[in-house]
Scaffold this motif. Structure first.
Motif, PDB file in Angstrom:
ATOM      1  N   HIS A 568      38.138  31.404  41.102  1.00 41.84           N
ATOM      2  CA  HIS A 568      38.265  30.796  39.769  1.00 41.84           C
ATOM      3  C   HIS A 568      37.966  31.813  38.669  1.00 41.84           C
ATOM      4  CE1 HIS A 568      33.869  30.455  40.299  1.00 41.84           C
ATOM      5  NE2 HIS A 568      33.800  30.343  38.981  1.00 41.84           N
ATOM      6  N   VAL A 569      37.104  32.793  38.989  1.00 45.54           N
ATOM      7  CA  VAL A 569      36.803  33.831  38.013  1.00 45.54           C
ATOM      8  C   VAL A 569      38.011  34.755  37.854  1.00 45.54           C
ATOM      9  CG1 VAL A 569      35.260  35.743  37.422  1.00 45.54           C
ATOM     10  CG2 VAL A 569      34.356  33.692  38.550  1.00 45.54           C
ATOM     11  N   ILE A 570      38.671  35.068  38.970  1.00 45.78           N
ATOM     12  CA  ILE A 570      39.871  35.918  38.908  1.00 45.78           C
ATOM     13  C   ILE A 570      40.927  35.256  38.030  1.00 45.78           C
ATOM     14  CG2 ILE A 570      41.748  36.916  40.261  1.00 45.78           C
ATOM     15  CD1 ILE A 570      39.797  37.122  42.612  1.00 45.78           C
ATOM     16  N   ARG A 571      41.107  33.940  38.173  1.00 46.14           N
ATOM     17  CA  ARG A 571      42.090  33.243  37.338  1.00 46.14           C
ATOM     18  C   ARG A 571      41.691  33.279  35.862  1.00 46.14           C
ATOM     19  NH1 ARG A 571      41.809  29.715  41.926  1.00 46.14           N
ATOM     20  NH2 ARG A 571      43.782  29.734  43.083  1.00 46.14           N
ATOM     21  N   SER A 572      40.382  33.123  35.596  1.00 43.20           N
ATOM     22  CA  SER A 572      39.920  33.150  34.202  1.00 43.20           C
ATOM     23  C   SER A 572      40.131  34.527  33.580  1.00 43.20           C
ATOM     24  CB  SER A 572      38.445  32.767  34.135  1.00 43.20           C
ATOM     25  OG  SER A 572      38.238  31.452  34.585  1.00 43.20           O
ATOM     26  N   ILE A 573      39.855  35.560  34.337  1.00 42.11           N
ATOM     27  CA  ILE A 573      40.041  36.918  33.816  1.00 42.11           C
ATOM     28  C   ILE A 573      41.522  37.201  33.601  1.00 42.11           C
ATOM     29  CG2 ILE A 573      39.734  39.369  34.339  1.00 42.11           C
ATOM     30  CD1 ILE A 573      37.220  38.594  35.901  1.00 42.11           C
ATOM     31  N   THR A 574      42.353  36.762  34.536  1.00 40.03           N
ATOM     32  CA  THR A 574      43.801  36.931  34.379  1.00 40.03           C
ATOM     33  C   THR A 574      44.299  36.226  33.139  1.00 40.03           C
ATOM     34  OG1 THR A 574      44.060  37.068  36.792  1.00 40.03           O
ATOM     35  CG2 THR A 574      46.029  36.568  35.490  1.00 40.03           C
ATOM     36  N   ASP A 575      43.819  35.011  32.925  1.00 42.05           N
ATOM     37  CA  ASP A 575      44.226  34.252  31.744  1.00 42.05           C
ATOM     38  C   ASP A 575      43.807  34.969  30.458  1.00 42.05           C
ATOM     39  OD1 ASP A 575      45.166  31.666  30.452  1.00 42.05           O
ATOM     40  OD2 ASP A 575      43.067  31.711  29.791  1.00 42.05           O
ATOM     41  N   LYS A 576      42.616  35.579  30.452  1.00 45.67           N
ATOM     42  CA  LYS A 576      42.163  36.303  29.255  1.00 45.67           C
ATOM     43  C   LYS A 576      43.100  37.461  28.929  1.00 45.67           C
ATOM     44  CE  LYS A 576      38.754  39.284  29.358  1.00 45.67           C
ATOM     45  NZ  LYS A 576      37.413  39.924  29.380  1.00 45.67           N
ATOM     46  N   PHE A 577      43.491  38.220  29.943  1.00 39.85           N
ATOM     47  CA  PHE A 577      44.378  39.355  29.702  1.00 39.85           C
ATOM     48  C   PHE A 577      45.779  38.897  29.277  1.00 39.85           C
ATOM     49  CE2 PHE A 577      41.562  41.854  32.765  1.00 39.85           C
ATOM     50  CZ  PHE A 577      40.894  42.492  31.724  1.00 39.85           C
ATOM     51  N   LEU A 578      46.271  37.803  29.878  1.00 36.93           N
ATOM     52  CA  LEU A 578      47.587  37.306  29.504  1.00 36.93           C
ATOM     53  C   LEU A 578      47.601  36.826  28.057  1.00 36.93           C
ATOM     54  CD1 LEU A 578      48.712  35.394  32.731  1.00 36.93           C
ATOM     55  CD2 LEU A 578      49.452  37.654  31.920  1.00 36.93           C
ATOM     56  N   ARG A 579      46.489  36.203  27.620  1.00 36.44           N
ATOM     57  CA  ARG A 579      46.420  35.759  26.224  1.00 36.44           C
ATOM     58  C   ARG A 579      46.408  36.953  25.273  1.00 36.44           C
ATOM     59  NH1 ARG A 579      41.801  33.743  25.538  1.00 36.44           N
ATOM     60  NH2 ARG A 579      40.966  33.305  27.617  1.00 36.44           N
ATOM     61  N   GLN A 580      45.817  38.049  25.696  1.00 37.36           N
ATOM     62  CA  GLN A 580      45.844  39.255  24.862  1.00 37.36           C
ATOM     63  C   GLN A 580      47.274  39.790  24.720  1.00 37.36           C
ATOM     64  OE1 GLN A 580      43.080  41.902  26.776  1.00 37.36           O
ATOM     65  NE2 GLN A 580      41.269  40.823  26.010  1.00 37.36           N
ATOM     66  N   ILE A 581      48.053  39.750  25.834  1.00 35.35           N
ATOM     67  CA  ILE A 581      49.447  40.197  25.776  1.00 35.35           C
ATOM     68  C   ILE A 581      50.276  39.261  24.887  1.00 35.35           C
ATOM     69  CG2 ILE A 581      51.529  40.553  27.140  1.00 35.35           C
ATOM     70  CD1 ILE A 581      49.801  41.465  29.434  1.00 35.35           C
ATOM     71  N   ALA A 612      37.769  41.765  47.265  1.00 32.10           N
ATOM     72  CA  ALA A 612      37.279  41.993  45.895  1.00 32.10           C
ATOM     73  C   ALA A 612      36.308  43.158  45.837  1.00 32.10           C
ATOM     74  CB  ALA A 612      36.624  40.719  45.343  1.00 32.10           C
ATOM     75  N   SER A 613      36.533  44.161  46.695  1.00 37.48           N
ATOM     76  CA  SER A 613      35.610  45.296  46.747  1.00 37.48           C
ATOM     77  C   SER A 613      35.625  46.126  45.477  1.00 37.48           C
ATOM     78  CB  SER A 613      35.950  46.191  47.945  1.00 37.48           C
ATOM     79  OG  SER A 613      37.287  46.674  47.839  1.00 37.48           O
ATOM     80  N   LEU A 614      36.729  46.059  44.721  1.00 38.72           N
ATOM     81  CA  LEU A 614      36.812  46.790  43.453  1.00 38.72           C
ATOM     82  C   LEU A 614      36.540  45.896  42.256  1.00 38.72           C
ATOM     83  CD1 LEU A 614      39.982  48.979  44.137  1.00 38.72           C
ATOM     84  CD2 LEU A 614      37.574  49.631  44.349  1.00 38.72           C
ATOM     85  N   GLY A 615      36.147  44.654  42.510  1.00 44.40           N
ATOM     86  CA  GLY A 615      35.825  43.750  41.429  1.00 44.40           C
ATOM     87  C   GLY A 615      37.052  43.384  40.609  1.00 44.40           C
ATOM     88  N   ALA A 616      36.834  43.204  39.312  1.00 43.30           N
ATOM     89  CA  ALA A 616      37.913  42.759  38.430  1.00 43.30           C
ATOM     90  C   ALA A 616      38.752  43.903  37.897  1.00 43.30           C
ATOM     91  CB  ALA A 616      37.322  41.973  37.263  1.00 43.30           C
ATOM     92  N   ARG A 617      38.388  45.121  38.204  1.00 46.10           N
ATOM     93  CA  ARG A 617      39.103  46.258  37.608  1.00 46.10           C
ATOM     94  C   ARG A 617      40.600  46.274  37.930  1.00 46.10           C
ATOM     95  NH1 ARG A 617      34.083  48.988  38.966  1.00 46.10           N
ATOM     96  NH2 ARG A 617      32.979  49.500  37.048  1.00 46.10           N
ATOM     97  N   PRO A 618      41.032  45.953  39.179  1.00 42.32           N
ATOM     98  CA  PRO A 618      42.486  46.022  39.447  1.00 42.32           C
ATOM     99  C   PRO A 618      43.306  44.963  38.717  1.00 42.32           C
ATOM    100  CG  PRO A 618      41.196  46.094  41.489  1.00 42.32           C
ATOM    101  CD  PRO A 618      40.272  45.673  40.404  1.00 42.32           C
ATOM    102  N   ILE A 619      42.676  43.917  38.188  1.00 47.24           N
ATOM    103  CA  ILE A 619      43.444  42.839  37.571  1.00 47.24           C
ATOM    104  C   ILE A 619      44.258  43.367  36.399  1.00 47.24           C
ATOM    105  CG2 ILE A 619      43.282  40.644  36.347  1.00 47.24           C
ATOM    106  CD1 ILE A 619      40.819  39.994  38.010  1.00 47.24           C
ATOM    107  N   ARG A 620      43.625  44.110  35.533  1.00 46.84           N
ATOM    108  CA  ARG A 620      44.329  44.644  34.364  1.00 46.84           C
ATOM    109  C   ARG A 620      45.212  45.822  34.745  1.00 46.84           C
ATOM    110  NH1 ARG A 620      41.651  46.549  28.603  1.00 46.84           N
ATOM    111  NH2 ARG A 620      43.462  47.721  27.857  1.00 46.84           N
ATOM    112  N   ASP A 621      44.616  46.758  35.485  1.00 46.91           N
ATOM    113  CA  ASP A 621      45.360  47.958  35.869  1.00 46.91           C
ATOM    114  C   ASP A 621      44.947  48.326  37.302  1.00 46.91           C
ATOM    115  OD1 ASP A 621      46.902  50.209  35.865  1.00 46.91           O
ATOM    116  OD2 ASP A 621      45.642  51.353  34.486  1.00 46.91           O
ATOM    117  N   PRO A 622      45.910  48.220  38.238  1.00 49.80           N
ATOM    118  CA  PRO A 622      47.357  48.326  38.048  1.00 49.80           C
ATOM    119  C   PRO A 622      48.131  47.019  38.006  1.00 49.80           C
ATOM    120  CG  PRO A 622      46.839  48.669  40.344  1.00 49.80           C
ATOM    121  CD  PRO A 622      45.522  48.421  39.654  1.00 49.80           C
TER     122      PRO A 622
END
Length: 685
Positions: A568-581, A612-622
């Motif tokens: 659910h956190v991954i979805r929330s973070i994804t939604d935050k980045f999509l709203r920025q775009i 999720a060994s790299l945490g949320a970093r891959p969500i934005r890039d790449p």
């Protein structure tokens, strides 16, 4: 407050005892400050001759590289000349007449013969006479020295000549003699190694220590030994053979303690701004508070506190504001201006930036509440701590928001994200790297630059200081961490003190992240398991690996465990980045429509595939960078749609996973032929 226990600085009592034990002294530490003597405050160069005088020394000289070898007055100089002339005489000889017994130097404070150490207890008993020096000093050396005495001036200027005269003066056994040597580190320390006479100076000093003669003391006092008193700011600047010599004692010139600070402040409190409006009891309470808040200040700092009070218009009824203004200059304290409503809403504000970490955010918000409201385990400000406003140890997997929470905290409190200063501890893995934090000592490369940490705190005392991945730091650096947590201050290589009392200090670590999935192989572990696992890893690190359990004890409830990244956190973070775009595209006149569910599924699947060994970093890039942003910009460049065009980004059946096209009904038709195929997703895997 003005009782006999405060007649002289405490460290002078120890120095007097060491002199009676026939030790040479190395005085180090707060040597540039004023020193308490008979309820007055005098420079060290004035106090030491008085100390030596009441300790029984008749000839007291002082050598400095600038002024050469000098004496207090003509009589002392004449006594020195006679003693030097007798330097080649026999070791034994008649004791001086009792009327020649040394007394306190003329012009000293108080009455003639005043002794601040009279209540320090009886002096040590007589010591056995020293062995004959005939086995140590050859007759040829004596003859040579006697020949030199015939022509040598009593106050030479060059260091080798002065040490030669001092050697003669202190080796004679008739007149109790002492010599104060300023800047000893420049003469025999590392700072003086470039001097061509350095080895000669060291050799002279060794001989002086060994050959210093015993001399008759005053009536009812034991036999003295002629002594040197070496002065150096930092004991580490002197060679170890000197500071560890059994005939030498190092005495730390302390900064004033709480009783001395309170006594000094009580004398001047009446001259503070608006102090006349306070009752004597209120003034006394203000003095007690100020004495606690000024821990670590020098006498000169304390004396100038009343000037700060007058110039700033801050009276002793606001001791915290006064001390902060004195230390940090004309700056507004953001802690005093921190709006209570902002503190109440801290959790909500922090949650908007750091997702999925409610326990960590609550711990930080609680610290803000404590710092702003101020209720503590003491009744008032008199016992308030000088520790930082908050000390945290953020531990957890990488990429889950530890650094982001530190940034959000800096923005919330100081209204400036640049108030965060991050130190990557992987750059401090070598032992010598600890000097980069506080600056190299005098004489070493980089001394003039100061320390990167202390310089920052001098410039930005109101800030968040982040020590990232501290498990990679050299163990020696943890001594500085302990000092920051306990005392709230560090002293740099220039002798300046940096105060952390208005800062937030955060340590981060990934300790335990590599073993989490092995410890819980059956699916995604719940947060209580994650918390226990990382807490145990932190305990093991401080106790077993580092061997510093006291550091763990100082952190206390400041150890904050961050949770792993959940779906659910991954979805929330994804939604935050999509709203920025979406917001960025809208600023250029385009309306974006996403296949949100498909994007969420794809991101969660890819991130959770690696645990999720790299945490949320891959969500934005790449991921979002290659799947959404790059294809979108390429499509706009190729098709040049007019403002107002609605653009649809959706899942495709082939690789790449997402395509871009005009949203049906938007009124825009693609030009033919298209320079780039519709649906380009940019998936380069």
């Amino acid at each position: 407050m003005t009782d006999d226990s405060l007649r002289a600085a405490r460290w002078l009592v120890r120095a007097n005892h060491e002199l009676q034990r026939r030790r040479h002294l190395v005085v180090h530490g707060n040597i540039d400050d004023l020193v308490r003597w008979n309820h007055n405050y005098l420079p060290l160069v004035e106090v030491l001759p008085r100390l030596l005088g009441i300790s029984g020394y008749r000839v007291i000289g002082r050598y400095s590289i600038v002024d050469g070898l000098t004496y207090g007055d003509d009589r002392t100089r004449a006594d020195a000349e006679r003693a030097i002339a007798a330097g080649g005489a026999a070791e034994s000889g008649p004791a001086p007449d009792r009327h020649d017994a040394p007394a306190a130097p003329a012009g000293g404070p108080g009455q003639q013969g005043w002794n601040p150490f009279a209540s320090a207890g009886p002096a040590a008993g007589p010591q056995p006479a020293a062995d004959s020096r005939s086995g140590r000093v050859q007759q040829a050396d004596r003859d040579l020295r006697q020949a030199m005495n015939n022509t040598r001036p009593v106050n030479p200027r060059s260091t080798p000549d002065a040490l030669s005269v001092i050697r003669t003066l202190l080796s004679q056994a008739h007149t109790p003699s002492a010599v104060i040597i300023d800047s000893a580190d420049l003469i025999v320390g590392a700072s003086g190694q470039l001097d061509e006479n350095h080895r000669v100076n060291v050799a002279h000093l060794r001989r002086i220590i060994e050959e210093a003669a015993e001399v008759p003391g005053k009536l009812a006092e034991p036999t003295l030994r002629n002594v040197m008193v070496l002065i150096a700011r930092d004991l580490n600047d002197l060679p170890s053979w000197l500071t560890e010599h059994p005939a030498v004692s190092a005495v730390l010139a302390d900064r004033p303690g709480p009783l001395e600070r309170a006594d000094l402040l009580l004398r001047q409190i009446g001259r503070f701004h608006s102090a006349d409006l306070l009752t004597p009891e209120a003034q006394r309470r203000a003095v007690d508070t100020l004495a606690n808040l000024t821990d670590g200040m020098t006498v000169r700092d304390l004396q100038s506190l009343e000037v700060t009070s007058q110039l700033s218009g801050i009276g002793p009824s606001a001791p915290r504001r006064l001390v902060a203004r004195h230390r940090f200059g004309v700056r507004d304290d953001p802690w005093e201006q921190l709006d209570l409503d902002k503190v109440r809403q801290a959790e909500q504000v922090l949650n908007s930036r750091v997702m999925g970490q409610p326990a960590a955010i609550q711990a930080v918000a609680d610290a803000l509440v404590n710092a702003r409201v101020g209720v503590d385990f003491v009744a008032g400000d008199a016992e308030s701590s000088s520790r930082p406003k908050g000390v945290f140890f953020f531990v957890g997997p990488t990429g889950v928001g530890k650094t982001e929470l530190a940034k959000a905290l800096a923005e919330l409190v100081f209204e400036d994200e640049s108030a965060l200063r991050r130190f990557d501890m992987s750059e401090f893995s070598q032992e010598h790297a600890s000097e980069r934090l506080t600056g190299a000592p005098p004489g070493f490369v980089g001394h003039e630059q100061g320390g990167v940490l202390t310089n920052w705190v001098h410039e930005r005392p109101f800030s968040v200081i982040l020590f990232d991945e501290i498990e990679k730091a050299h163990p020696k650096i943890f001594d500085k961490f302990l000092q920051i947590i306990d005392d709230g201050r560090l002293t740099d290589g220039h002798g300046r003190t940096a105060y952390f009392s208005h800062s937030i200090v955060i340590f981060t670590s990934n300790q335990g992240a590599a073993t989490l999935h092995r410890a819980h192989p059956g699916g995604v572990p719940p947060y209580p398991f994650v918390q226990e696992h990382f807490s145990g890893a932190v305990t093991e690190f401080f106790t077993d690996q580092l061997g510093r359990p006291e550091l763990l004890g100082r952190l206390g409830s400041g150890v904050v465990v961050f949770d792993i990244l959940r779906e659910h956190v991954i979805r929330s973070i994804t939604d935050k980045f999509l709203r920025q775009i979406i917001a960025s595209a809208a600023a250029r006149g385009y309306e974006l429509i996403f296949d949100q569910a498909a994007i969420d599924r794809a991101i969660v699947e890819r991130v959770m595939h690696t645990g999720a060994s790299l945490g949320a970093r891959p969500i934005r890039d790449p991921l979002l960078e290659q799947w959404i942003r790059v294809p979108l910009n390429r499509w706009i460049l190729a098709n040049n749609p007019p403002p107002g065009t609605r653009i649809f980004i959706h899942r495709t059946a082939s690789s790449p996973p997402f395509g871009v096209q005009v949203y049906p009904g938007s009124g825009f038709t693609l030009p033919a032929p298209s320079p780039a195929p519709v649906g380009y997703g940019g998936d380069r895997e």
